[in-house]
Design a protein around this motif. Structure first.
Motif, PDB file in Angstrom:
ATOM      1  N   ASP A 131      -7.014 -30.482 -19.386  1.00  0.00           N
ATOM      2  CA  ASP A 131      -6.950 -31.748 -20.123  1.00  0.00           C
ATOM      3  C   ASP A 131      -6.438 -31.553 -21.548  1.00  0.00           C
ATOM      4  O   ASP A 131      -6.674 -32.392 -22.412  1.00  0.00           O
ATOM      5  CB  ASP A 131      -8.325 -32.418 -20.154  1.00  0.00           C
ATOM      6  CG  ASP A 131      -9.405 -31.543 -20.776  1.00  0.00           C
ATOM      7  OD1 ASP A 131      -9.154 -30.353 -20.990  1.00  0.00           O
ATOM      8  OD2 ASP A 131     -10.506 -32.072 -21.036  1.00  0.00           O
ATOM      9  N   VAL A 132      -5.710 -30.469 -21.778  1.00  0.00           N
ATOM     10  CA  VAL A 132      -5.147 -30.184 -23.095  1.00  0.00           C
ATOM     11  C   VAL A 132      -3.635 -30.345 -23.008  1.00  0.00           C
ATOM     12  O   VAL A 132      -2.985 -29.747 -22.136  1.00  0.00           O
ATOM     13  CB  VAL A 132      -5.515 -28.761 -23.563  1.00  0.00           C
ATOM     14  CG1 VAL A 132      -4.761 -28.378 -24.826  1.00  0.00           C
ATOM     15  CG2 VAL A 132      -7.029 -28.658 -23.784  1.00  0.00           C
ATOM     16  N   ARG A 133      -3.065 -31.167 -23.908  1.00  0.00           N
ATOM     17  CA  ARG A 133      -1.622 -31.440 -23.863  1.00  0.00           C
ATOM     18  C   ARG A 133      -0.795 -30.316 -24.493  1.00  0.00           C
ATOM     19  O   ARG A 133       0.389 -30.172 -24.170  1.00  0.00           O
ATOM     20  CB  ARG A 133      -1.328 -32.742 -24.605  1.00  0.00           C
ATOM     21  CG  ARG A 133      -1.843 -33.992 -23.917  1.00  0.00           C
ATOM     22  CD  ARG A 133      -1.023 -34.366 -22.691  1.00  0.00           C
ATOM     23  NE  ARG A 133      -1.368 -35.687 -22.194  1.00  0.00           N
ATOM     24  CZ  ARG A 133      -0.704 -36.800 -22.498  1.00  0.00           C
ATOM     25  NH1 ARG A 133       0.332 -36.759 -23.318  1.00  0.00           N
ATOM     26  NH2 ARG A 133      -1.087 -37.954 -21.990  1.00  0.00           N
ATOM     27  N   GLY A 134      -1.404 -29.554 -25.419  1.00  0.00           N
ATOM     28  CA  GLY A 134      -0.646 -28.512 -26.079  1.00  0.00           C
ATOM     29  C   GLY A 134      -1.542 -27.698 -27.007  1.00  0.00           C
ATOM     30  O   GLY A 134      -2.674 -28.081 -27.292  1.00  0.00           O
ATOM     31  N   VAL A 135      -1.008 -26.565 -27.460  1.00  0.00           N
ATOM     32  CA  VAL A 135      -1.733 -25.666 -28.359  1.00  0.00           C
ATOM     33  C   VAL A 135      -0.828 -25.288 -29.520  1.00  0.00           C
ATOM     34  O   VAL A 135       0.316 -24.863 -29.313  1.00  0.00           O
ATOM     35  CB  VAL A 135      -2.190 -24.381 -27.633  1.00  0.00           C
ATOM     36  CG1 VAL A 135      -2.858 -23.405 -28.620  1.00  0.00           C
ATOM     37  CG2 VAL A 135      -3.127 -24.707 -26.485  1.00  0.00           C
ATOM     38  N   VAL A 136      -1.340 -25.468 -30.736  1.00  0.00           N
ATOM     39  CA  VAL A 136      -0.682 -24.949 -31.935  1.00  0.00           C
ATOM     40  C   VAL A 136      -1.436 -23.686 -32.331  1.00  0.00           C
ATOM     41  O   VAL A 136      -2.621 -23.742 -32.676  1.00  0.00           O
ATOM     42  CB  VAL A 136      -0.694 -25.970 -33.093  1.00  0.00           C
ATOM     43  CG1 VAL A 136      -0.065 -25.353 -34.343  1.00  0.00           C
ATOM     44  CG2 VAL A 136       0.045 -27.236 -32.693  1.00  0.00           C
ATOM     45  N   ASP A 137      -0.753 -22.566 -32.248  1.00  0.00           N
ATOM     46  CA  ASP A 137      -1.346 -21.249 -32.505  1.00  0.00           C
ATOM     47  C   ASP A 137      -0.690 -20.685 -33.762  1.00  0.00           C
ATOM     48  O   ASP A 137       0.466 -20.284 -33.743  1.00  0.00           O
ATOM     49  CB  ASP A 137      -1.095 -20.347 -31.290  1.00  0.00           C
ATOM     50  CG  ASP A 137      -1.612 -18.930 -31.455  1.00  0.00           C
ATOM     51  OD1 ASP A 137      -1.643 -18.422 -32.598  1.00  0.00           O
ATOM     52  OD2 ASP A 137      -1.945 -18.301 -30.438  1.00  0.00           O
ATOM     53  N   TRP A 138      -1.459 -20.683 -34.854  1.00  0.00           N
ATOM     54  CA  TRP A 138      -0.964 -20.103 -36.103  1.00  0.00           C
ATOM     55  C   TRP A 138      -1.595 -18.730 -36.296  1.00  0.00           C
ATOM     56  O   TRP A 138      -2.797 -18.612 -36.483  1.00  0.00           O
ATOM     57  CB  TRP A 138      -1.303 -21.020 -37.280  1.00  0.00           C
ATOM     58  CG  TRP A 138      -0.293 -22.107 -37.521  1.00  0.00           C
ATOM     59  CD1 TRP A 138       0.803 -22.405 -36.776  1.00  0.00           C
ATOM     60  CD2 TRP A 138      -0.280 -23.040 -38.617  1.00  0.00           C
ATOM     61  NE1 TRP A 138       1.490 -23.467 -37.309  1.00  0.00           N
ATOM     62  CE2 TRP A 138       0.852 -23.876 -38.448  1.00  0.00           C
ATOM     63  CE3 TRP A 138      -1.119 -23.256 -39.708  1.00  0.00           C
ATOM     64  CZ2 TRP A 138       1.170 -24.898 -39.339  1.00  0.00           C
ATOM     65  CZ3 TRP A 138      -0.823 -24.276 -40.590  1.00  0.00           C
ATOM     66  CH2 TRP A 138       0.322 -25.081 -40.421  1.00  0.00           C
ATOM     67  N   PHE A 139      -0.758 -17.718 -36.168  1.00  0.00           N
ATOM     68  CA  PHE A 139      -1.082 -16.304 -36.446  1.00  0.00           C
ATOM     69  C   PHE A 139      -2.414 -15.852 -35.856  1.00  0.00           C
ATOM     70  O   PHE A 139      -3.226 -15.194 -36.504  1.00  0.00           O
ATOM     71  CB  PHE A 139      -1.016 -15.995 -37.952  1.00  0.00           C
ATOM     72  CG  PHE A 139      -1.643 -17.010 -38.881  1.00  0.00           C
ATOM     73  CD1 PHE A 139      -2.995 -16.985 -39.178  1.00  0.00           C
ATOM     74  CD2 PHE A 139      -0.857 -17.996 -39.479  1.00  0.00           C
ATOM     75  CE1 PHE A 139      -3.564 -17.897 -40.045  1.00  0.00           C
ATOM     76  CE2 PHE A 139      -1.421 -18.924 -40.355  1.00  0.00           C
ATOM     77  CZ  PHE A 139      -2.781 -18.875 -40.628  1.00  0.00           C
ATOM     78  N   GLY A 140      -2.616 -16.169 -34.566  1.00  0.00           N
ATOM     79  CA  GLY A 140      -3.853 -15.774 -33.908  1.00  0.00           C
ATOM     80  C   GLY A 140      -3.739 -14.441 -33.184  1.00  0.00           C
ATOM     81  O   GLY A 140      -2.702 -14.132 -32.600  1.00  0.00           O
ATOM     82  N   PRO A 141      -4.801 -13.631 -33.191  1.00  0.00           N
ATOM     83  CA  PRO A 141      -4.833 -12.432 -32.352  1.00  0.00           C
ATOM     84  C   PRO A 141      -4.714 -12.815 -30.880  1.00  0.00           C
ATOM     85  O   PRO A 141      -5.382 -13.737 -30.421  1.00  0.00           O
ATOM     86  CB  PRO A 141      -6.206 -11.823 -32.655  1.00  0.00           C
ATOM     87  CG  PRO A 141      -6.564 -12.337 -34.016  1.00  0.00           C
ATOM     88  CD  PRO A 141      -5.993 -13.732 -34.055  1.00  0.00           C
ATOM     89  N   ALA A 142      -3.862 -12.097 -30.158  1.00  0.00           N
ATOM     90  CA  ALA A 142      -3.637 -12.408 -28.749  1.00  0.00           C
ATOM     91  C   ALA A 142      -4.031 -11.272 -27.822  1.00  0.00           C
ATOM     92  O   ALA A 142      -4.270 -11.496 -26.644  1.00  0.00           O
ATOM     93  CB  ALA A 142      -2.159 -12.758 -28.515  1.00  0.00           C
TER      94      ALA A 142
END
Length: 256
Positions: A131-142
């Motif tokens: 149910d999530v349309r998108g993700v904004v990922d700013w400089f996150g550990p992956a």
């Protein structure tokens, strides 16, 4: 803009109440950005978007573009280890589904936006919910295994990642894999907008490069924006407005 501070959305037994701050634009049924703060999973506050960037250039800028922002607490690593934080975000999203319409929010159009440690939580949540349309990922550990090899002069058991997992990644590999967005990517992932400074010493840009490559290889809609010379939390960037504008454009696209 209507701002409602301190809305309690969950309290796990034995823990403090968790709250969110909700900012909504004048229009009704606004798409909603669920914001997750940074701080290495061990500190930080829902009240601060990014250290050094004031509300009018962060929270307010998003609301002025027509989106609600729900800035959410989650339990810090001194309170509870992974995966408690995912439960907390689930509870916040569930609250929005249950009460968002009364607050002028359209919870069928949710985008997760996280910075640093919050970006890891946002990415993991987006990768496991439908149910999530998108993700904004700013400089996150992956990749927590690679982060464990990134020497910042701390004992292995005292790193941010080890405190979050409860032990160094090499000792709890299954947990570290589950907490690493890189290893949770599937073709069913929502669109991602990833932005990272090329001079980030705390979370190397290679973390985002690896995540973007995995998303692209799985056929996921992904945007990647390296920011030349930027350090962690956009230190060294004189004008962050274009960075916000790019992310807001992404939010608009995926919630249209």
């Amino acid at each position: 803009m209507i701002t409602t501070l301190g809305i309690e959305f969950a309290q796990a037994e034995g823990f403090r109440p968790l709250a969110l701050d909700l900012r909504t634009p004048p229009l009704s049924a606004a798409p909603v950005v669920v914001f997750l703060h940074g701080g290495g999973w061990l500190r930080g506050s829902r009240h601060v978007f990014t250290p050094g960037i004031p509300d009018e250039r962060s929270f307010d800028r998003i609301v002025e573009a027509g989106f609600a922002v729900a800035s959410c607490d989650y339990r810090l690593s001194g309170e509870a280890c992974f995966p408690a934080q995912l439960d907390d975000v689930d509870a916040a999203i569930d609250w929005l589904h249950a009460h968002g319409a009364d607050e002028g929010v359209d919870a069928s159009r949710i985008v997760l936006w996280g910075v640093s440690a919050g970006a890891t939580i946002a990415a993991l949540t987006g990768l496991r919910r439908r149910d999530v349309r998108g993700v904004v990922d700013w400089f996150g550990p992956a990749d927590l295994f690679a982060m464990a090899r990134h020497d910042l002069g701390e004992p292995a058991e005292q790193t941010r990642e080890a405190r979050w997992l409860g032990a160094p990644a090499g000792i709890v590999p299954e947990l570290a894999m589950a907490a690493s967005p890189l290893f949770q990517v599937t073709r069913n992932a929502p669109p991602f907008h990833v932005s990272h400074g090329t001079a980030d010493e705390h979370v190397p840009i290679a973390q985002s490069e690896a995540l973007v490559a995995a998303l692209g290889a799985s056929g996921v809609d992904v945007e990647f924006h390296p920011v030349e010379g930027a350090r962690h939390f956009w230190q060294g960037v004189e004008d962050t407005d274009p960075l916000f504008d790019r992310a807001i454009d992404f939010v608009a696209r995926v919630t249209a």
